[in-house]
Design an enzyme around this catalytic site. Structure first.
Site, PDB file in Angstrom:
ATOM      1  N   ASP A 128       0.762  -1.338  -0.105  1.00  0.00           N
ATOM      2  CA  ASP A 128       0.025   0.082   0.021  1.00  0.00           C
ATOM      3  C   ASP A 128       0.845   1.305  -0.003  1.00  0.00           C
ATOM      4  OD1 ASP A 128      -2.441   1.432   0.069  1.00  0.00           O
ATOM      5  OD2 ASP A 128      -2.534   1.407   2.098  1.00  0.00           O
ATOM      6  N   HIS A 141       2.644   3.349  -8.830  1.00  0.00           N
ATOM      7  CA  HIS A 141       2.284   1.931  -9.052  1.00  0.00           C
ATOM      8  C   HIS A 141       3.571   1.554 -10.277  1.00  0.00           C
ATOM      9  CE1 HIS A 141      -1.559   1.975  -7.728  1.00  0.00           C
ATOM     10  NE2 HIS A 141      -2.016   2.687  -8.668  1.00  0.00           N
ATOM     11  N   LEU A 183      12.036 -20.024  -4.755  1.00  0.00           N
ATOM     12  CA  LEU A 183      10.785 -19.444  -4.207  1.00  0.00           C
ATOM     13  C   LEU A 183       9.609 -19.459  -4.862  1.00  0.00           C
ATOM     14  CD1 LEU A 183      10.039 -16.820  -2.172  1.00  0.00           C
ATOM     15  CD2 LEU A 183      10.494 -15.340  -4.209  1.00  0.00           C
TER      16      LEU A 183
HETATM   17  C1  FPP Z   1      -2.040  -0.019  -3.336  1.00  0.00           C
HETATM   18  O1  FPP Z   1      -1.494   1.418  -3.342  1.00  0.00           O
HETATM   19  C2  FPP Z   1      -1.615  -0.609  -4.366  1.00  0.00           C
HETATM   20  C3  FPP Z   1      -2.078  -1.364  -5.587  1.00  0.00           C
HETATM   21  C4  FPP Z   1      -3.669  -1.191  -5.511  1.00  0.00           C
HETATM   22  C5  FPP Z   1      -1.567  -2.153  -6.672  1.00  0.00           C
HETATM   23  C6  FPP Z   1      -0.040  -2.535  -6.141  1.00  0.00           C
HETATM   24  C7  FPP Z   1       0.467  -2.893  -7.613  1.00  0.00           C
HETATM   25  C8  FPP Z   1       1.744  -2.888  -7.946  1.00  0.00           C
HETATM   26  C9  FPP Z   1       3.021  -2.177  -6.855  1.00  0.00           C
HETATM   27  C10 FPP Z   1       2.213  -3.550  -9.054  1.00  0.00           C
HETATM   28  C11 FPP Z   1       2.428  -5.053  -8.866  1.00  0.00           C
HETATM   29  C12 FPP Z   1       3.369  -5.560  -9.979  1.00  0.00           C
HETATM   30  C13 FPP Z   1       3.369  -6.706 -10.063  1.00  0.00           C
HETATM   31  C14 FPP Z   1       4.249  -7.287 -11.116  1.00  0.00           C
HETATM   32  C15 FPP Z   1       3.272  -7.796  -8.992  1.00  0.00           C
HETATM   33  P1  FPP Z   1      -2.632   2.779  -3.583  1.00  0.00           P
HETATM   34  O2  FPP Z   1      -2.831   2.680  -4.872  1.00  0.00           O
HETATM   35  O3  FPP Z   1      -4.022   2.126  -2.780  1.00  0.00           O
HETATM   36  O4  FPP Z   1      -1.950   3.699  -2.688  1.00  0.00           O
HETATM   37  P2  FPP Z   1      -2.652   4.804  -2.020  1.00  0.00           P
HETATM   38  O5  FPP Z   1      -3.042   4.112  -0.494  1.00  0.00           O
HETATM   39  O6  FPP Z   1      -1.519   5.914  -1.214  1.00  0.00           O
HETATM   40  O7  FPP Z   1      -3.536   5.678  -2.530  1.00  0.00           O
END
Ligand code: FPP
Length: 258
Positions: free
Chosen positions: A25, A42, A136
């Site tokens: 997050d 992201h 892994l």
């Molecule tokens: C939450 O942060 C994150 C997500 C909903 C997406 C997580 C995805 C990635 C890190 C990319 C994954 C890639 C692979 C290859 C697994 P948020 O957007 O809710 O952040 P905020 O709470 O600050 O708004």
């Protein structure tokens, strides 16, 4: 402030968690703090996925489960959903050679049929290409939520009862576990959530019954191996009792419940 090497030296390599689950997050806030769009957060988050995968592999952790896209994330603005889908497909394709070199096996957990065709093909390709890897296990939760998978399991068992091939009295905890997307995977020992919120957000609700929870304010793109090492050091200081007394577990050395 200890260096990464000093932190790694504090980790007991014989007691690393078998299974680490992560809620990634804070990408949006990371981007906002820099005046960037959420998508850039992201993108930066993908670099952290790369780091934690490598670090988990180096430490000999057997399972790393990442909450990459929840069932509820489909309700985000369409442009953000599209970006995330594109990023996930692109990242998995780009990372595949290194995953293979590091003997990492990809598993896809969730309602994968909902993922658009293009990224889905790349995900299936990576999953199949790594099927023989024995290091892994990288579990990517995509279009996943606990309530979704528990509902699916309940439906499956109910239909077996309805057709007469299963008696309700035969349903036990193992049968429920075996009907979740995580069937065959030991429950997480450690769940890490970045980004400052202290909640579980519909993630692995059944599986984390006895997991140790670790919350950090660090936003996902800023989550370094130093912070990951801190979480493991903290985990190793905890006494896991699984409902027993402290005296009963004093001599237990295993980090896993089973
Ligand atoms: C939450 O942060 C994150 C997500 C909903 C997406 C997580 C995805 C990635 C890190 C990319 C994954 C890639 C692979 C290859 C697994 P948020 O957007 O809710 O952040 P905020 O709470 O600050 O708004």
């Amino acid at each position: 402030m200890d260096t990464l090497e000093q932190k790694i030296s504090q980790i007991d390599k014989n007691r690393v968690p078998v299974h680490v689950a992560m809620i990634m997050d804070g990408n949006g806030r990371w981007a906002k703090k820099r005046g960037l769009g959420r998508s850039e957060g992201h993108s930066e988050g993908v670099a952290t996925v790369h780091r934690v995968t490598q670090f988990s592999s180096d430490l000999g952790i057997k399972y790393l489960t990442l909450y990459a896209f929840s069932t509820e994330n489909w309700n985000r603005p369409q442009t953000e959903v599209d970006t995330l889908m594109y990023l996930i497909g692109w990242a998995i394709e780009r990372e595949l050679p290194e995953l293979l070199r590091n003997n990492v096996r990809i598993h896809l957990l969730g309602d994968i049929e909902r993922i658009p065709e293009e990224p889905r093909k790349r995900l299936f390709y990576a999953r199949d290409a790594t099927a023989a890897c024995t290091g892994l296990n990288l579990n990517m939760c995509l279009s996943y939520s606990s309530r979704w998978e528990i509902t699916e399991a309940a439906r499956r068992l109910a239909s077996r009862v309805a057709e007469g091939s299963l008696s309700p009295s035969d349903i036990d905890e193992k049968m429920i576990s075996d009907n979740l997307t995580t069937a065959g995977i030991p429950d997480p020992d450690l769940l890490i959530r970045t980004g400052g919120e202290e909640r579980i957000s519909n993630y692995l609700l059944w599986q984390i019954a006895y997991s140790e929870l670790y919350f950090t304010d660090v936003l996902w793109p800023d989550f370094t191996n130093e912070e990951y090492a801190d979480a493991i050091i903290d985990f190793q200081k905890r006494e896991r009792r699984f409902g027993k007394t402290s005296e009963q577990v004093t001599n237990t050395t295993t980090t896993s419940q089973i």
